[in-house]
Motif scaffolding. Structure first.
Motif, short mmCIF file in Angstrom:
data_model
loop_
_atom_site.label_atom_id
_atom_site.label_comp_id
_atom_site.label_asym_id
_atom_site.label_seq_id
_atom_site.Cartn_x
_atom_site.Cartn_y
_atom_site.Cartn_z
N TYR A 1 0.80 -1.22 0.00
CA TYR A 1 0.00 0.00 0.00
C TYR A 1 0.83 1.26 0.00
CZ TYR A 1 -4.33 -2.42 0.13
OH TYR A 1 -5.40 -3.19 -0.24
N GLU A 2 2.15 1.11 0.20
CA GLU A 2 2.99 2.29 0.08
C GLU A 2 3.06 2.77 -1.36
OE1 GLU A 2 6.99 1.82 1.54
OE2 GLU A 2 6.14 1.99 3.53
N LEU A 3 3.02 1.81 -2.30
CA LEU A 3 3.15 2.18 -3.71
C LEU A 3 2.00 3.08 -4.17
CD1 LEU A 3 4.48 -1.12 -5.24
CD2 LEU A 3 5.64 1.05 -5.06
N PRO A 4 0.74 2.66 -4.04
CA PRO A 4 -0.32 3.57 -4.48
C PRO A 4 -0.33 4.88 -3.69
CG PRO A 4 -1.24 1.61 -3.46
CD PRO A 4 0.19 1.36 -3.66
N MET A 5 0.07 4.82 -2.42
CA MET A 5 0.13 6.04 -1.62
C MET A 5 1.13 7.01 -2.24
SD MET A 5 0.95 6.21 2.39
CE MET A 5 -0.01 7.21 3.47
N GLY B 1 -7.16 11.11 -6.13
CA GLY B 1 -5.92 10.99 -5.36
C GLY B 1 -6.21 10.96 -3.87
N PHE B 2 -7.16 11.79 -3.43
CA PHE B 2 -7.53 11.81 -2.02
C PHE B 2 -8.09 10.47 -1.59
CE2 PHE B 2 -11.33 12.29 0.69
CZ PHE B 2 -10.67 12.43 1.90
N LEU B 3 -8.96 9.90 -2.42
CA LEU B 3 -9.57 8.61 -2.08
C LEU B 3 -8.50 7.52 -1.94
CD1 LEU B 3 -12.42 7.51 -1.66
CD2 LEU B 3 -12.30 6.64 -3.98
N ILE B 4 -7.58 7.51 -2.90
CA ILE B 4 -6.52 6.50 -2.85
C ILE B 4 -5.66 6.71 -1.61
CG2 ILE B 4 -4.44 5.68 -4.02
CD1 ILE B 4 -5.85 6.48 -6.65
N PHE B 5 -5.33 7.98 -1.34
CA PHE B 5 -4.51 8.28 -0.17
C PHE B 5 -5.22 7.85 1.11
CE2 PHE B 5 -2.69 10.89 3.14
CZ PHE B 5 -1.35 10.79 2.88
N PHE C 1 -5.54 4.14 5.72
CA PHE C 1 -6.16 3.10 6.53
C PHE C 1 -5.26 1.87 6.60
CE2 PHE C 1 -10.29 4.18 7.96
CZ PHE C 1 -10.72 5.18 7.12
N ALA C 2 -4.72 1.50 5.43
CA ALA C 2 -3.89 0.30 5.38
C ALA C 2 -2.60 0.49 6.17
CB ALA C 2 -3.59 -0.07 3.93
N LEU D 1 -5.79 -0.32 -6.91
CA LEU D 1 -5.30 0.99 -6.47
C LEU D 1 -4.11 1.47 -7.29
CD1 LEU D 1 -5.61 0.99 -2.61
CD2 LEU D 1 -7.05 2.07 -4.29
N ILE D 2 -3.17 0.56 -7.60
CA ILE D 2 -1.98 1.02 -8.34
C ILE D 2 -2.35 1.48 -9.75
CG2 ILE D 2 0.22 0.28 -9.31
CD1 ILE D 2 0.81 -1.11 -6.78
N PRO D 3 -3.14 0.71 -10.53
CA PRO D 3 -3.54 1.25 -11.84
C PRO D 3 -4.32 2.55 -11.72
CG PRO D 3 -3.98 -1.09 -11.74
CD PRO D 3 -3.57 -0.69 -10.38
N LEU D 4 -5.20 2.63 -10.72
CA LEU D 4 -5.97 3.87 -10.54
C LEU D 4 -5.03 5.04 -10.24
CD1 LEU D 4 -9.19 3.29 -8.43
CD2 LEU D 4 -8.98 4.28 -10.69
N ALA D 5 -4.07 4.79 -9.35
CA ALA D 5 -3.14 5.87 -8.99
C ALA D 5 -2.30 6.27 -10.19
CB ALA D 5 -2.26 5.42 -7.83
#
Lengths: 167, 347, 166
Positions: free
Chosen positions: B165-169, B205-209, B214-215, B327-331
């Motif tokens: 989860y660090e990657l999409p963050m 971006g906010f949603l992904i963050f 949370f993770a 999450l990663i493709p979305l980010a």
């Protein structure tokens, strides 16, 4: 298959639509539901301060009744013990001596009268069986205790206060 | 006053600020435990803690006292040094992030301009990112040193979860950096003060963050490392007394800092609408800004709790699929679109 | 004052770096080795900060301590290495190790004998700051930068291919 009731719902196994796959609408719906509960009236009864209302037919701890002159009504006939399905009641009868008329209404009385509250199922049969209106069930329940013997209630625990003596 | 080429007032000022921020984090974390129980109770139509003090407000003190006086047990077959190191790292790392968060605008006291930020480094976001990536060590070391299979499973889950989860963050943050053009948190807040909140420009971006936050905090629905009902508490299974308290406390501090970070990056930090047209003194505005920042933080802490008592835990494969395949493709898409839009605006 | 604060910090950091680096090699427990390596990375990141290269320091921590060492630790924990299952080392392996290590030392000494240390400028350089570093990477060193990114891309594609196999 024939269902027994018509309440059964078949499971929907159709593939999820795009909206369902996003999950977010479902999550927001769920969060809405929890938010609504946040402001609901709480179901908790804060026990020592608040007490729940008993129903009018509630059967709680037994009491041994006295008549209006303060004499014990119980005549130790044993009908309650016989009626008791849990065999929680034991008693020993004794004969009333001259000079004890102010204590006992009948010529025979219960010298020992015990109810084991751990056995009792609070069915109320003893109350119905009593021909002398001596056993009644009150609106309290047995408080917690550390030992089993604390749940065996003797006469001094069961008898109601003497209305004559208290005056 | 300068002596030995050190500005001593500056030093005192920073030490005061650091202790202030630390105390604030600890108190907020302490009362988050109370808040968590209250929110949980209210959502479940209960009353929550109400015996210790008015509204149960002394409950955290009672809990803390209990944790302090509990017997301390160190398992015989554990690695003693690492067993103690685990919760210490968790606690230290949790407290470190607060250094770069701007808690308010500058205030002027007795002719000195004091910035309400411990360190305005020009790599603020990267610093946070680095510290967050350290957070997993506390859990991993503690879980491994316990010499218990459940703890080990929890360590492994924590490690893979936090790396995933660090990657999409990071990718969500990169899109934000493209917009702001700076890594300094103070400047990001100042930009939002004179413009719009970043959440309007970066909703995805906010949603992904938020999900990644949370993770990273190991909060439900991503609390697999401590999953009470599968792993008996996971990495803190063998811990007792205040070492257990440190682990639990670190989670609440992380929650506080994450909320502060979300508020800073996406919701304007200490700035608020019509901040500059109030016409108050600089100090009053700064204090009001701090207060409003605090309210924003409290709101996000509430969101953390609200989600916890709404959504059930993910299964492990679902967790990995969400991280890597959604999450990663979305980010990445968010990053590309943001980059294209930033380029378009420049030309 | 004999030493400035910078020198004191440098000494402390170097001491920590050396001790923990020795710990990596000498420790019997592989998990302790990994932890020592993490401490070494932190000391080196401290050196970067002393050189006014904060960006490098933080990236060093994120990438090495935060990601790579987590994976190392992950693998170490899963393998559960300890002295019971350590394979017995053959004697010739020890000699081979000693000889190759010695050869490396000779090469290093020969290479460093003629090398001169360039004089350090007293003023702080700004090259490690993120603005300057970014400008440099995307102008002067853009080709190596892009080639390394292609390398990473190919590694990612390879990982996905292996992951898809099952």
């Amino acid at each position: 298959m024939q269902t027994l009731t018509n309440r059964a719902k078949p499971v929907d196994r159709s593939p999820m639509t795009f909206m369902e796959k996003m999950y977010l609408p479902a999550i927001f719906t769920g969060m809405g539901i929890t938010l609504k509960h946040l402001f609901r009236r709480k179901a908790t009864v804060a026990f020592p301060e608040q007490k729940r209302q008993f129903s009018p037919v509630f059967r709680g701890l037994h009491v041994l009744n006295r008549d209006e002159e303060g004499r014990e009504r119980c005549t130790a006939c044993g009908l309650c013990a016989v009626a008791c399905p849990a065999e929680a009641i034991t008693m020993e009868a004794a004969e009333r001596k001259p000079g004890e008329e102010h204590l006992y209404r009948e010529e025979k009385y219960a010298a020992r009268y015990e109810i084991n509250m751990l056995r009792c199922i609070f069915c109320g049969f003893c109350e119905e069986a009593c021909p002398k209106d001596a056993v009644y069930m009150s609106e309290t329940f047995a408080p917690a205790n550390y030992q089993r013997k604390g749940f065996i209630y003797g006469k001094q625990d069961l008898l109601i206060p003497n209305p004559k003596a208290d005056k | 006053m300068t002596l030995l080429s050190i500005d001593w007032f500056y030093l005192v000022e920073k030490i005061l600020l650091i202790s202030g921020v630390l105390v604030l984090s600890l108190v907020v974390a302490m009362y988050s435990t109370w808040g968590e129980r209250k929110v949980a109770a209210w959502i479940q139509d209960r009353l929550g803690p109400n015996r210790a003090g008015p509204m149960g407000l002394l409950q955290p003190l009672a809990d803390g006292g209990k944790l302090f006086f509990k017997e301390e047990i160190i398992p015989t077959h554990s690695n003693r040094f690492l067993f103690i190191l685990g919760p210490s790292i968790a606690m230290m790392v949790a407290c470190m992030t607060s250094a770069v968060i701007p808690w308010g605008d500058t205030i002027t006291v007795a002719g000195r301009t004091v910035s309400l930020q411990v360190a305005d480094v020009n790599i603020g976001i990267l610093f946070i990112f680095g510290v967050v990536s350290m957070g997993v060590y506390g859990i991993m070391i503690g879980g491994w040193a316990s010499n218990n299979k459940y703890s080990l499973l929890a360590s492994i889950r924590a490690a893979s979860q936090i790396i995933s989860y660090e990657l999409p963050m990071g990718l969500a943050l990169i899109a934000l950096l493209m917009l702001t053009g700076t890594l300094s948190l103070k400047e990001i807040v100042e930009q939002q003060r004179h413009g719009v909140w970043n959440v309007c420009l970066q909703p995805l971006g906010f949603l992904i963050f938020l999900i990644c936050a949370f993770a990273e905090c190991n909060r439900t629905p991503f609390d697999l490392p401590e999953a009470e009902n599968e792993l008996n508490g996971g990495y803190h299974l063998e811990y007792s007394s205040m070492k257990l308290g440190f682990f639990l406390f670190a989670e609440y501090i992380n929650m506080f800092i994450s909320s502060a970070l979300i508020a800073t990056l996406y919701f304007g930090g200490y700035s608020f609408p019509w901040m500059d047209s109030l016409g108050w003194g600089e100090n009053a505005i700064a204090l009001l800004g701090f207060f409003i920042f605090f309210l924003k933080i409290l709101f996000f802490i509430f969101v953390f709790m609200w989600v916890r008592w709404t959504i059930p835990r993910f299964r492990y494969d679902q967790l990995m699929r969400l991280g890597w395949r959604i999450l990663i493709p979305l980010a990445l898409a968010n990053m590309l679109i943001t980059g294209a839009l930033v380029l378009l605006r420049q030309h | 004052m004999g030493m400035s604060i910078q020198q004191i910090i440098f000494m402390v950091l170097s001491f920590v770096a050396l001790v923990s680096a020795l710990g990596v090699v000498l420790s019997k427990n592989p998990v302790t080795s990994v932890l020592c390596l993490i401490v070494t990375f932190f000391a080196i990141a401290g050196h970067y900060i002393m050189l006014n290269a904060q960006f490098l320091a933080v990236v060093h921590i994120i990438v090495y301590a935060g990601a790579i060492m987590v994976l190392f630790l992950y693998v170490m924990m899963l393998m559960n290495l300890n002295s019971d299952i350590e394979p017995h080392k053959r004697n010739w392996l020890k000699y081979a190790g000693a000889i190759s290590g010695g050869a490396l030392l000779v090469v290093l000494v020969a290479a460093l004998r003629d090398a001169s240390v360039p004089a350090l400028s007293e003023t702080a350089t700004e090259i490690g700051l993120i603005h300057n570093l970014g400008k440099l990477l995307f102008t002067q060193y853009v080709v190596p930068f892009e080639i390394s990114s292609i390398l990473f891309l190919s590694a990612m594609v390879g990982a996905v291919v292996i992951g898809k196999k099952d």
